[in-house]
Write a protein that holds these residues in place. Structure first.
Motif, PDB file in Angstrom:
ATOM      1  N   ARG A 267       0.820  -1.213   0.000  1.00 24.29           N
ATOM      2  CA  ARG A 267       0.000   0.000   0.000  1.00 24.29           C
ATOM      3  C   ARG A 267       0.849   1.257   0.000  1.00 24.29           C
ATOM      4  O   ARG A 267       0.509   2.261  -0.617  1.00 24.29           O
ATOM      5  CB  ARG A 267      -0.931  -0.016   1.209  1.00 24.29           C
TER       6      ARG A 267
ATOM      7  N   ARG B 261     -14.542   2.701  12.060  1.00 23.45           N
ATOM      8  CA  ARG B 261     -13.654   3.489  11.206  1.00 23.45           C
ATOM      9  C   ARG B 261     -14.000   3.187   9.750  1.00 23.45           C
ATOM     10  O   ARG B 261     -13.875   2.044   9.315  1.00 23.45           O
ATOM     11  CB  ARG B 261     -12.203   3.132  11.499  1.00 23.45           C
TER      12      ARG B 261
ATOM     13  N   MET C 239     -13.898   2.306   6.041  1.00 29.26           N
ATOM     14  CA  MET C 239     -12.835   1.642   5.288  1.00 29.26           C
ATOM     15  C   MET C 239     -13.407   1.020   4.030  1.00 29.26           C
ATOM     16  O   MET C 239     -14.629   0.933   3.854  1.00 29.26           O
ATOM     17  CB  MET C 239     -12.167   0.570   6.157  1.00 29.26           C
ATOM     18  N   SER C 240     -12.519   0.582   3.166  1.00 31.82           N
ATOM     19  CA  SER C 240     -12.945  -0.078   1.939  1.00 31.82           C
ATOM     20  C   SER C 240     -13.255  -1.541   2.209  1.00 31.82           C
ATOM     21  O   SER C 240     -12.898  -2.083   3.263  1.00 31.82           O
ATOM     22  CB  SER C 240     -11.840   0.022   0.880  1.00 31.82           C
TER      23      SER C 240
ATOM     24  N   GLN D 278     -10.020  -3.447   2.727  1.00 25.76           N
ATOM     25  CA  GLN D 278      -9.449  -3.296   4.064  1.00 25.76           C
ATOM     26  C   GLN D 278     -10.213  -4.121   5.095  1.00 25.76           C
ATOM     27  O   GLN D 278      -9.620  -4.719   5.989  1.00 25.76           O
ATOM     28  CB  GLN D 278      -9.471  -1.822   4.468  1.00 25.76           C
ATOM     29  N   ALA D 279     -11.551  -4.160   4.978  1.00 30.17           N
ATOM     30  CA  ALA D 279     -12.360  -4.918   5.931  1.00 30.17           C
ATOM     31  C   ALA D 279     -12.036  -6.402   5.866  1.00 30.17           C
ATOM     32  O   ALA D 279     -11.907  -7.076   6.901  1.00 30.17           O
ATOM     33  CB  ALA D 279     -13.844  -4.684   5.650  1.00 30.17           C
TER      34      ALA D 279
ATOM     35  N   GLU E 174      -8.641  -7.020   7.524  1.00 26.09           N
ATOM     36  CA  GLU E 174      -8.686  -6.977   8.984  1.00 26.09           C
ATOM     37  C   GLU E 174      -9.416  -8.194   9.548  1.00 26.09           C
ATOM     38  O   GLU E 174      -9.069  -8.700  10.619  1.00 26.09           O
ATOM     39  CB  GLU E 174      -9.327  -5.675   9.460  1.00 26.09           C
TER      40      GLU E 174
ATOM     41  N   PHE F 157     -18.173  -3.270   9.569  1.00 25.23           N
ATOM     42  CA  PHE F 157     -17.460  -2.042   9.228  1.00 25.23           C
ATOM     43  C   PHE F 157     -18.410  -1.058   8.543  1.00 25.23           C
ATOM     44  O   PHE F 157     -19.539  -1.398   8.180  1.00 25.23           O
ATOM     45  CB  PHE F 157     -16.272  -2.340   8.311  1.00 25.23           C
TER      46      PHE F 157
ATOM     47  N   ASP G 156     -18.689   1.247   5.220  1.00 27.12           N
ATOM     48  CA  ASP G 156     -18.105   1.421   3.896  1.00 27.12           C
ATOM     49  C   ASP G 156     -17.749   2.888   3.692  1.00 27.12           C
ATOM     50  O   ASP G 156     -18.596   3.767   3.817  1.00 27.12           O
ATOM     51  CB  ASP G 156     -19.092   0.958   2.820  1.00 27.12           C
ATOM     52  N   GLU G 157     -16.486   3.166   3.384  1.00 29.35           N
ATOM     53  CA  GLU G 157     -16.033   4.551   3.265  1.00 29.35           C
ATOM     54  C   GLU G 157     -16.647   5.261   2.054  1.00 29.35           C
ATOM     55  O   GLU G 157     -16.712   6.491   2.025  1.00 29.35           O
ATOM     56  CB  GLU G 157     -14.500   4.606   3.164  1.00 29.35           C
TER      57      GLU G 157
END
Length: 219
Positions: free
Chosen positions: A101, A162, A164-165, A168-169, A172, A183, A185-186
Motif C-alpha cells: 500500500r 472506522r 474503510m474499503s 481493508q475490511a 482486517e 465495518f 463502507d467509506e
C-alpha cells in the motif's frame, strides 16, 4: 514491547511465562511498532474435550489493526506452537500488505498540513450518565446483562467504527481470524458485514441505511 500473560482456569508459572515471551520474540520482526502482546492460556476441565482442553489466544496490539490468533490442543505447549504459527503468518501478510500500500500511495498528494483544525476534528455528544447501563458507551467497554426474564446473558462490546474499503475490511477480518467483520463502507457510508464463504470467496451484507440517517439516541 510489553508482554501480558494470564491464565483462565490455568496457572501460569514463571517458567511458562518465560517460554511464551521467548516464543513470541519474533513479533517485533513483523510488527516493530507493536505496543503490547497479550497471551491468554485457558484450561477446559471437561473430559469430553480432552483433545482441545488447552487453549491459547494471542493478541498483538499495534498502532494499526489488532492481530489475533488462537488454537487448542491436548497439550499447552502444542497449543502455543499452533497459535504462534498462525499469528506469525497473519503478521507477515499484514506487513507485506502495508508495504504494498505504501508503494501504491507513493507519489499521491499528501494531506496539507495547514488545514483548519475545525475540518479535522468533530465533537461527539457526550453520552448521558445513567445508573446500571445496559449498553457500552466507551470503545473497548463490555457490558453483560440479562435478557429479559430469561436466564440468558447478553454480552455487548463497543468498537470504534472506522470507515474503510471492502478490501481493508476483509484484510482486517483475516488478521483477527474471525469468520465475519463489521465495518462502515467509506464510499457509501453504509453499515456492512464481511464474511467468509467457501474457499477464497467472501460475502458482503449491506444495510439500507447510513450513519447520517440517525440522530443521537435514535434507533
Amino acid at each position: 514491547m510489553e508482554f501480558v500473560v494470564k491464565g483462565h482456569n490455568a496457572e501460569v508459572s514463571d517458567r511458562l511465562r518465560t517460554h511464551v515471551e521467548e516464543k513470541l520474540e519474533k513479533v517485533e520482526q513483523f510488527a516493530p511498532r507493536a505496543q503490547r502482546v497479550e497471551v491468554e492460556i485457558a484450561h477446559e476441565s471437561n473430559p469430553a474435550q480432552a483433545e482441545t482442553s488447552e487453549r491459547v489466544e494471542i493478541t498483538v496490539v499495534d498502532k494499526g489493526p489488532v492481530v489475533r490468533a488462537e488454537a487448542a490442543a491436548s497439550d499447552r505447549l502444542a497449543a502455543l506452537d499452533l497459535a504462534s504459527t498462525k499469528l506469525f503468518e497473519r503478521l507477515r501478510r499484514k506487513h507485506e500488505k502495508m508495504k504494498a500500500r505504501r508503494r501504491r500511495s507513493a507519489g499521491k498528494d499528501e494531506v496539507p498540513a495547514d488545514l483548519p483544525v475545525e475540518e479535522l476534528l468533530s465533537k461527539k455528544p457526550e453520552a448521558p450518565e445513567v445508573e446500571e447501563r445496559t449498553v457500552p458507551t466507551e470503545p473497548g467497554e463490555a457490558i453483560e446483562s440479562q435478557l429479559g426474564d430469561s436466564p440468558a446473558i447478553v454480552r455487548q462490546k463497543l468498537y470504534e467504527a472506522r470507515p474503510m474499503s471492502v478490501e481493508q475490511a476483509i484484510d482486517e477480518m483475516e488478521l483477527v481470524g474471525h469468520p465475519f467483520y463489521l465495518f462502515i463502507d467509506e464510499e457509501t457510508k453504509q453499515p456492512c458485514a464481511a464474511y467468509r464463504r467457501r474457499g477464497w470467496t467472501y460475502g458482503i451484507i449491506r444495510l439500507d441505511a447510513t450513519t447520517a440517517d440517525f440522530g443521537p439516541g435514535e434507533k
